[in-house]
Design a protein around this motif. Structure first.
Motif, mmCIF file in Angstrom:
data_model
loop_
_atom_site.group_PDB
_atom_site.id
_atom_site.type_symbol
_atom_site.label_atom_id
_atom_site.label_comp_id
_atom_site.label_asym_id
_atom_site.label_seq_id
_atom_site.Cartn_x
_atom_site.Cartn_y
_atom_site.Cartn_z
ATOM 1 N N ARG A 62 23.998 98.875 -4.648
ATOM 2 C CA ARG A 62 24.487 100.143 -5.042
ATOM 3 C C ARG A 62 23.818 101.286 -4.145
ATOM 4 O O ARG A 62 24.303 102.287 -3.579
ATOM 5 C CB ARG A 62 24.517 100.738 -6.427
ATOM 6 C CG ARG A 62 25.616 99.899 -7.091
ATOM 7 C CD ARG A 62 25.321 99.720 -8.580
ATOM 8 N NE ARG A 62 25.378 101.297 -9.057
ATOM 9 C CZ ARG A 62 26.452 101.914 -9.415
ATOM 10 N NH1 ARG A 62 27.837 101.002 -9.643
ATOM 11 N NH2 ARG A 62 26.554 103.102 -9.897
ATOM 12 N N ASN B 277 25.137 101.609 -0.139
ATOM 13 C CA ASN B 277 26.453 102.806 0.403
ATOM 14 C C ASN B 277 25.991 103.949 -0.505
ATOM 15 O O ASN B 277 26.654 104.970 -0.657
ATOM 16 C CB ASN B 277 27.653 102.311 0.057
ATOM 17 C CG ASN B 277 28.083 102.002 -1.393
ATOM 18 O OD1 ASN B 277 27.293 102.173 -2.094
ATOM 19 N ND2 ASN B 277 29.304 101.704 -1.517
ATOM 20 N N LEU C 262 25.747 104.691 -3.706
ATOM 21 C CA LEU C 262 26.324 105.037 -4.799
ATOM 22 C C LEU C 262 24.876 105.491 -5.869
ATOM 23 O O LEU C 262 25.118 106.209 -6.732
ATOM 24 C CB LEU C 262 26.959 103.774 -5.629
ATOM 25 C CG LEU C 262 28.346 103.654 -5.226
ATOM 26 C CD1 LEU C 262 28.944 102.148 -5.779
ATOM 27 C CD2 LEU C 262 29.225 104.809 -5.389
ATOM 28 N N GLU C 263 23.943 104.996 -5.420
ATOM 29 C CA GLU C 263 22.618 105.482 -5.989
ATOM 30 C C GLU C 263 21.859 105.829 -5.118
ATOM 31 O O GLU C 263 21.510 105.114 -4.004
ATOM 32 C CB GLU C 263 21.829 104.239 -6.799
ATOM 33 C CG GLU C 263 22.631 103.779 -8.037
ATOM 34 C CD GLU C 263 22.979 104.566 -9.166
ATOM 35 O OE1 GLU C 263 22.192 105.532 -9.143
ATOM 36 O OE2 GLU C 263 23.758 104.173 -10.045
ATOM 37 N N ARG D 21 30.199 104.992 4.407
ATOM 38 C CA ARG D 21 30.825 104.065 3.469
ATOM 39 C C ARG D 21 32.145 103.629 4.075
ATOM 40 O O ARG D 21 32.540 102.596 3.465
ATOM 41 C CB ARG D 21 31.246 105.059 2.323
ATOM 42 C CG ARG D 21 30.144 105.196 1.583
ATOM 43 C CD ARG D 21 30.420 106.211 0.485
ATOM 44 N NE ARG D 21 29.103 106.919 -0.332
ATOM 45 C CZ ARG D 21 28.795 107.924 -0.976
ATOM 46 N NH1 ARG D 21 29.648 108.877 -0.688
ATOM 47 N NH2 ARG D 21 27.714 107.913 -1.455
ATOM 48 N N GLU E 22 33.339 105.796 -8.825
ATOM 49 C CA GLU E 22 32.517 104.931 -7.897
ATOM 50 C C GLU E 22 33.243 104.248 -6.898
ATOM 51 O O GLU E 22 32.867 104.247 -5.719
ATOM 52 C CB GLU E 22 31.748 104.016 -8.797
ATOM 53 C CG GLU E 22 30.674 104.699 -9.432
ATOM 54 C CD GLU E 22 29.702 103.639 -10.393
ATOM 55 O OE1 GLU E 22 30.163 102.584 -10.548
ATOM 56 O OE2 GLU E 22 28.652 104.223 -10.777
ATOM 57 N N THR F 85 34.297 106.654 -4.424
ATOM 58 C CA THR F 85 33.089 106.843 -3.164
ATOM 59 C C THR F 85 32.832 105.877 -2.383
ATOM 60 O O THR F 85 32.552 106.220 -1.136
ATOM 61 C CB THR F 85 32.013 107.245 -4.467
ATOM 62 O OG1 THR F 85 32.286 108.185 -5.187
ATOM 63 C CG2 THR F 85 31.046 107.641 -3.397
ATOM 64 N N ALA F 86 32.816 104.509 -3.092
ATOM 65 C CA ALA F 86 32.496 103.454 -2.207
ATOM 66 C C ALA F 86 33.446 103.480 -1.167
ATOM 67 O O ALA F 86 33.261 102.976 0.084
ATOM 68 C CB ALA F 86 32.437 102.071 -2.936
ATOM 69 N N SER F 87 34.713 103.700 -1.129
ATOM 70 C CA SER F 87 35.615 103.507 -0.122
ATOM 71 C C SER F 87 35.637 104.844 0.608
ATOM 72 O O SER F 87 36.394 105.172 1.742
ATOM 73 C CB SER F 87 37.146 103.383 -0.418
ATOM 74 O OG SER F 87 37.490 104.033 -1.548
ATOM 75 N N GLY F 88 34.810 105.951 0.472
ATOM 76 C CA GLY F 88 34.579 107.006 1.365
ATOM 77 C C GLY F 88 35.377 108.295 1.251
ATOM 78 O O GLY F 88 35.742 109.227 1.818
#
Ligand SMILES: Nc1ncnc2c1ncn2[C@@H]1O[C@H](COP(=O)(O)OP(=O)(O)OP(=O)(O)O)[C@@H](O)[C@H]1O
Ligand SMILES: [Mg+2]
Lengths: 222, 242, 222
Positions: free
Chosen positions: B45, B48, B50-51, B76, C121, C124-127
């Motif tokens: 995590r 990217n 996330l943390e 990301r 999340e 967020t991960a996909s921007g």
């Protein structure tokens, strides 16, 4: 405006505020007690199989919930005398508050009971629990756990609603603010002090609500 | 492609990542394993962000993830992430799940994005489920939609956090097959998983973590047949005895 | 006598209609303003900025912890002392908007926080940007939780609007109060007042209940 906030006047009126604070407390407590009883009764009637019971309860609950408390209060305040019933103002006030909150308590209790999945009661039956045991260990703890918060929330609403009693000249916290305003023309001192007293009650009830919710979840884990 | 240098991370007092050093080359497939709570999820995590990490350097595709000023949207967009619990958007169809990021982040035209979404869903074997909502799909299908969602951004790297551990056994295979397909296509993959058969078949290296440390890094054959550390051996015997 | 008063009351109907119009105006404006402000504050309250969150939390507590009647008095009597001249209508709209906003704020924040963390999340991960996350991922899901209590709050606010009669806004309740001085049949006059509120609130209460059932079914399906 607050630079010349007159604390001396507030101090001078403090005995009145103290008296009115307790008036608010006991008027609310009395109405609360009545409302919970009316709520249990109305909820029981509403859930009953007999239309003769469930219809009047339904009409009572719906008409209370669809009209403002102030209109209800005036309804009794002006209406009871026109029926020849003369009551002291505070009795009329407590009566209106009780009937009003009673309808909300009926709904809160009903949602608590209905939220319990029937499967759990069946599970209780199949593991041989008696009716009393099912109520005691399955239904009531959950119903109570689910309804503490809304119950205390409605108590907060009730305390605030009791301020409307000032409009039929009952002495309580809001009336104290009105008096200070009209006698000394100091609305800031009058109503901010009133508000502060209500906030004390609010924070106490809120803290109690948070505390009891933790306790109940804790208990439910067993 | 991914480079950890002396990376440290804490949750309050808990030291979850302890001096992590790890280089992952482009096209490499790395499997991360280790006991529960060892920091595997946290490790990937961080890739990217996330943390956020508190110490050290973490560079992904020449972009400094540890640097607060790095534009993470760009990073990301290069990294697909697949969660253990799918995290599909329940109010969107499979197709909408895959097209939302291309449209909003890559600024693709809706029609182009849908074309891409259709193709990608077909690649993961879901050609006829594109208009289904997540609730109408099985767990395995949902996870494949999630993979397609990541792929639609055309990433250089895909990260998987236990992609099969929320699935019924009969659905694990279809998801692993999809990931294998990506591995053969030359994508850089980091997969947190305890599927040792999968690791043996496709991984270039296995990273074994315990208690916030990377304890061992080795090719799968070496790790499985000849773990160097006591903790590695104990872990292997615990998962193989299942 | 009764039929004479009833006839008189019917002749006052146009006056009551003016009251209805005033209630609709005060409540309508306040609901619009309250919804806008409430959503903005709710989104901030569910956000990351701790200071803003705390500030909004204190505001919400103060509004929830004090009676609406006291709030109206404070706005109507005290703001002029601070140099802001207000007529009763503006004071009423400001007070009711403020009340509505604070309750909607909590409803919206609760709805947003009820969306599982993984949803954000994944976005967020996909921007996706913060704004896009909110607009396309979080809010659409939160609306399921928000909508039923939101409509419920509209009903509460419409009912609370009756309290603005205390500062002389001629709404339905105030019209009733005037009329009962002339036609001393409290039951009849405030029965009519109640009916008028009922006509506005009852459909909304049912809408709220309908939305609640629908949303529950939808979430279970999902
Ligand atoms: N948001 C958080 N706040 C505080 N502590 C956390 C948080 N997330 C994880 N932790 C702790 O950090 C440690 C590492 O967690 P992590 O999720 O990375 O473990 P893991 O190896 O993925 O475990 P699992 O196999 O159970 O998924 C655990 O002890 C966990 O309790
Ligand atoms: Mg994990």
């Amino acid at each position: 405006m607050l630079e010349n906030f007159n604390f001396r006047v507030i101090w001078e009126y403090m005995p009145l505020y103290g008296q009115c604070f307790f008036a608010t407390l006991w008027l609310s407590a009395l109405s609360l007690l009545g409302a919970v009883l009316v709520g249990i009764l109305a909820c029981g009637m509403r859930l009953s199989q007999s239309r003769l019971l469930s219809w009047p309860a339904g009409i009572y609950i719906e008409s209370i919930r669809s009209t403002p408390l102030l209109a209800q209060l005036y309804f009794f305040y002006f209406g009871l005398p026109s029926l020849g019933i003369m009551l002291p103002e505070w009795v009329t006030g407590v009566f209106a508050l009780t009937l009003n909150s009673g309808a909300y308590y009926a709904e809160i209790i009903r949602s608590g009971i209905q939220a319990i999945h029937f499967g759990q009661i069946e599970a209780g039956i199949s593991s041989g629990l008696s009716y009393f045991q099912r109520m005691r260990y399955i239904v009531l703890p959950q119903a109570l756990g689910m309804t503490v918060r809304p119950m205390l929330g409605q108590a907060i609403v009730l305390v605030k609603d009791s301020s409307l009693l000032s409009l039929i000249s009952i002495m309580e916290l809001t009336r104290a603010g009105q008096l200070l305003t009209s006698e000394r023309f100091m609305p800031a001192e009058g109503f901010l002090t009133t508000a502060a007293f209500y906030l004390v009650i609010y924070y106490l009830l809120k803290a109690f609500s948070n505390w009891s919710e933790k306790r109940l979840i804790f208990k439910e884990a067993f | 492609m991914i480079s950890f240098k002396n990376v440290n991370k804490w949750y309050g007092d808990l030291h979850v990542l302890n001096n992590i050093d790890l280089e992952i080359a482009a096209g490499e497939v790395v499997v991360v394993c280790g006991p529960s709570g060892s920091g595997k999820s946290t490790l990937i995590r961080c890739i990217n962000r996330l943390e956020p990490i508190q110490e050290g350097e973490l560079v992904v595709d020449n972009m400094a993830v540890h640097d607060k000023n790095t534009n993470m949207t760009k990073v990301r967009a290069e990294i697909g992430f697949v969660f253990q619990s799918f995290n599909l958007y329940p109010h969107m169809t499979a197709l909408q799940n895959t097209t939302i990021a291309p449209i909003k982040v890559r600024k693709m035209k809706k029609a182009d994005a849908e074309e891409l979404g259709r193709e990608t869903l077909a690649r993961v074997g879901l050609k006829d489920r594109i208009y289904s909502y997540p609730a109408q799909l099985s767990g395995g299908q949902q996870q494949r939609v999630a993979i397609a969602r990541g792929l639609c951004m055309n990433p250089k790297i895909m990260l998987f956090d236990e992609p099969t551990s929320a699935l019924d056994p009969e659905m694990i295979g279809e998801v692993l097959d999809t990931i294998k397909m990506l591995a053969k296509g030359g994508m850089t993959l980091v997969v947190v998983t305890h599927e040792m058969g999968f690791a043996r078949e496709v991984a270039n290296r296995v990273v074994f973590m315990d208690d916030g440390h990377i304890v061992e890094v080795a090719p799968p054959i070496d790790f499985f047949t000849n773990a160097q550390t006591e903790r590695g051996k104990a872990f292997l015997s615990s998962i193989l005895s299942h | 006598m009764w039929s004479f008063y009833f006839h008189e009351l019917m002749r006052s109907l146009p006056f009551f209609m003016k009251g209805v119009w005033m209630t609709v105006a005060v409540a309508g404006l306040s609901l619009i303003a309250g919804t806008v402000v409430g959503f903005i504050c709710g989104i901030i309250r569910a956000g990351r900025n701790k200071i803003l969150r705390a500030v909004i939390g204190v505001w919400v507590d103060i509004v929830r912890g004090t009676p609406f009647l006291v709030q109206i008095f404070i706005i109507f009597f005290i703001l002029p002392g601070a140099g802001i001249e207000l007529d009763a209508f503006s004071a009423a709209v400001i007070a009711l908007s403020n009340l509505t906003a604070s309750f909607i704020c909590e409803i919206v924040a609760g709805g947003i926080l009820s969306v599982p963390k993984g949803q954000r999340e994944a976005a967020t991960a996909s921007g996706l940007s913060q704004y896009h996350q909110l607009r396309f991922i979080v809010l659409p899901q939160a609306m399921r939780t928000i909508l039923p209590p939101l409509v419920g709050q509209y009903v509460l606010s419409i009912k609370d609007s009756s309290v603005v009669s205390a500062i002389g806004v001629v709404d339905i309740t105030r019209v009733g109060w005037f009329t009962v001085q002339r036609i001393p049949e409290g039951i009849m006059v405030f029965g009519l007042v109640g009916l008028l509120y009922f006509a506005i609130c009852y459909p909304l209460i049912n809408l709220s209940g309908y939305l609640e059932r629908r949303m529950t079914v939808m979430t279970i399906r999902l």
